[in-house]
Design a protein around this motif. Sequence first.
Motif, mmCIF file in Angstrom:
data_model
loop_
_atom_site.group_PDB
_atom_site.id
_atom_site.type_symbol
_atom_site.label_atom_id
_atom_site.label_comp_id
_atom_site.label_asym_id
_atom_site.label_seq_id
_atom_site.Cartn_x
_atom_site.Cartn_y
_atom_site.Cartn_z
ATOM 1 N N LEU A 170 0.824 -1.211 0.000
ATOM 2 C CA LEU A 170 0.000 0.000 0.000
ATOM 3 C C LEU A 170 0.857 1.259 0.000
ATOM 4 C CD1 LEU A 170 -2.828 -0.990 2.511
ATOM 5 C CD2 LEU A 170 -3.025 -0.761 0.036
ATOM 6 N N ALA A 171 1.953 1.233 0.788
ATOM 7 C CA ALA A 171 2.839 2.399 0.833
ATOM 8 C C ALA A 171 3.498 2.655 -0.522
ATOM 9 C CB ALA A 171 3.894 2.202 1.913
ATOM 10 N N GLU A 172 3.774 1.585 -1.271
ATOM 11 C CA GLU A 172 4.410 1.746 -2.578
ATOM 12 C C GLU A 172 3.410 2.200 -3.642
ATOM 13 O OE1 GLU A 172 6.196 -1.978 -3.440
ATOM 14 O OE2 GLU A 172 7.826 -1.765 -1.967
ATOM 15 N N ARG A 173 2.208 1.657 -3.606
ATOM 16 C CA ARG A 173 1.237 1.937 -4.664
ATOM 17 C C ARG A 173 0.419 3.197 -4.404
ATOM 18 N NH1 ARG A 173 -0.595 -2.764 -7.925
ATOM 19 N NH2 ARG A 173 0.882 -4.478 -7.586
ATOM 20 N N PHE A 174 0.141 3.497 -3.141
ATOM 21 C CA PHE A 174 -0.711 4.642 -2.802
ATOM 22 C C PHE A 174 -0.018 5.533 -1.769
ATOM 23 C CE2 PHE A 174 -3.254 0.847 -3.657
ATOM 24 C CZ PHE A 174 -3.994 1.258 -4.762
ATOM 25 N N PRO A 175 1.099 6.154 -2.149
ATOM 26 C CA PRO A 175 1.840 6.956 -1.157
ATOM 27 C C PRO A 175 1.111 8.228 -0.740
ATOM 28 C CG PRO A 175 2.786 7.223 -3.337
ATOM 29 C CD PRO A 175 1.750 6.146 -3.465
ATOM 30 N N ASP A 176 0.256 8.754 -1.609
ATOM 31 C CA ASP A 176 -0.391 10.039 -1.326
ATOM 32 C C ASP A 176 -1.855 9.895 -0.926
ATOM 33 O OD1 ASP A 176 1.987 11.321 -2.073
ATOM 34 O OD2 ASP A 176 1.382 11.361 -4.186
ATOM 35 N N GLN A 177 -2.321 8.687 -0.720
ATOM 36 C CA GLN A 177 -3.720 8.490 -0.362
ATOM 37 C C GLN A 177 -3.847 8.014 1.074
ATOM 38 O OE1 GLN A 177 -6.338 6.573 -3.141
ATOM 39 N NE2 GLN A 177 -4.947 6.906 -4.884
ATOM 40 N N ASN A 178 -5.047 8.198 1.598
ATOM 41 C CA ASN A 178 -5.307 7.796 2.984
ATOM 42 C C ASN A 178 -5.387 6.269 3.069
ATOM 43 O OD1 ASN A 178 -6.028 7.698 5.665
ATOM 44 N ND2 ASN A 178 -8.146 8.318 5.323
ATOM 45 N N ARG A 179 -4.466 5.671 3.825
ATOM 46 C CA ARG A 179 -4.415 4.204 3.965
ATOM 47 C C ARG A 179 -4.837 3.746 5.352
ATOM 48 N NH1 ARG A 179 0.443 5.920 1.999
ATOM 49 N NH2 ARG A 179 1.514 5.355 3.949
ATOM 50 N N ARG A 180 -5.363 4.649 6.114
ATOM 51 C CA ARG A 180 -5.726 4.327 7.492
ATOM 52 C C ARG A 180 -6.838 3.275 7.535
ATOM 53 N NH1 ARG A 180 -7.676 8.757 12.067
ATOM 54 N NH2 ARG A 180 -7.774 7.284 13.835
ATOM 55 N N GLY A 181 -6.625 2.229 8.306
ATOM 56 C CA GLY A 181 -7.627 1.182 8.485
ATOM 57 C C GLY A 181 -7.656 0.131 7.401
ATOM 58 N N ALA A 182 -6.838 0.288 6.351
ATOM 59 C CA ALA A 182 -6.887 -0.663 5.242
ATOM 60 C C ALA A 182 -6.364 -2.040 5.653
ATOM 61 C CB ALA A 182 -6.099 -0.120 4.058
ATOM 62 N N VAL A 183 -5.315 -2.083 6.468
ATOM 63 C CA VAL A 183 -4.747 -3.367 6.886
ATOM 64 C C VAL A 183 -5.740 -4.122 7.776
ATOM 65 C CG1 VAL A 183 -2.881 -4.477 8.172
ATOM 66 C CG2 VAL A 183 -2.378 -2.540 6.667
ATOM 67 N N ALA A 184 -6.337 -3.416 8.740
ATOM 68 C CA ALA A 184 -7.339 -4.058 9.597
ATOM 69 C C ALA A 184 -8.544 -4.526 8.773
ATOM 70 C CB ALA A 184 -7.788 -3.084 10.683
ATOM 71 N N TYR A 185 -8.917 -3.740 7.788
ATOM 72 C CA TYR A 185 -10.013 -4.121 6.884
ATOM 73 C C TYR A 185 -9.687 -5.419 6.154
ATOM 74 C CZ TYR A 185 -12.891 -3.746 2.624
ATOM 75 O OH TYR A 185 -13.745 -3.993 1.575
ATOM 76 N N ALA A 186 -8.461 -5.545 5.685
ATOM 77 C CA ALA A 186 -8.054 -6.760 4.970
ATOM 78 C C ALA A 186 -7.994 -7.961 5.909
ATOM 79 C CB ALA A 186 -6.699 -6.529 4.307
#
Length: 209
Positions: A170-186
């Motif tokens: 996620l950090a590599e593909r979406f560096p400028d987007q909000n990634r909060r909660g994505a890992v817990a969601y997955a």
Amino acid sequence: MPGNPVPLGFVFRSRAKNEKDRAADKAPVTDSPQTRDPQAPKGRPTPKRSEAQGQRRSVANTPTTRKEASKRARDDRRAALEKQRQALAGGDERYLPVRDKGPVRKFARDFVDSRFSIAEFFLPLAVIILVLSMVRVASLQNIALLLWLFVIVLIVVDSIWIGFRLKKQLAERFPDQNRRGAVAYALMRTLQMRRLRLPKPQVKRGERP
């Protein structure tokens, strides 16, 4: 002494009649039988046909009573839920719930759906362990306890590994987007069996998201 004196009543009556006639001539004419010249200015622009149709449609669709407004709200909610159900089955981003929208959440779902995880077999394994623990045999109950601990350890280790790799991707593909909660969601998605996951998986096992 004049021969033909004018009666006083005729003088006053003629003056009053003349004043009424003049007032009628000065009054604005409102009910004219003549049609308005189509080229004459109206003081406002003529609405377009589409705008006029939209205004008539909005007036016709406006509920007039509280019962109609309540029925309209129920119908709108039912239509929105139906669109959402279809989106969960087909993956249409426009009608997905807020928690499932966005490219970050979509990549997290595809990342989980493209691989096997221990957590997705948690429910069937839990049923097997429960059955073994209910058998009144000490050896089987001990095996059920050990198997339970083993499954829990495997799920924790596998979840940590999935979370670490997903966070890096996620950090590599979406560096400028909000990634909060994505890992817990997955990780919550890994606890569901693949066929029961919503939105439905859009990638196959082994396919790169």
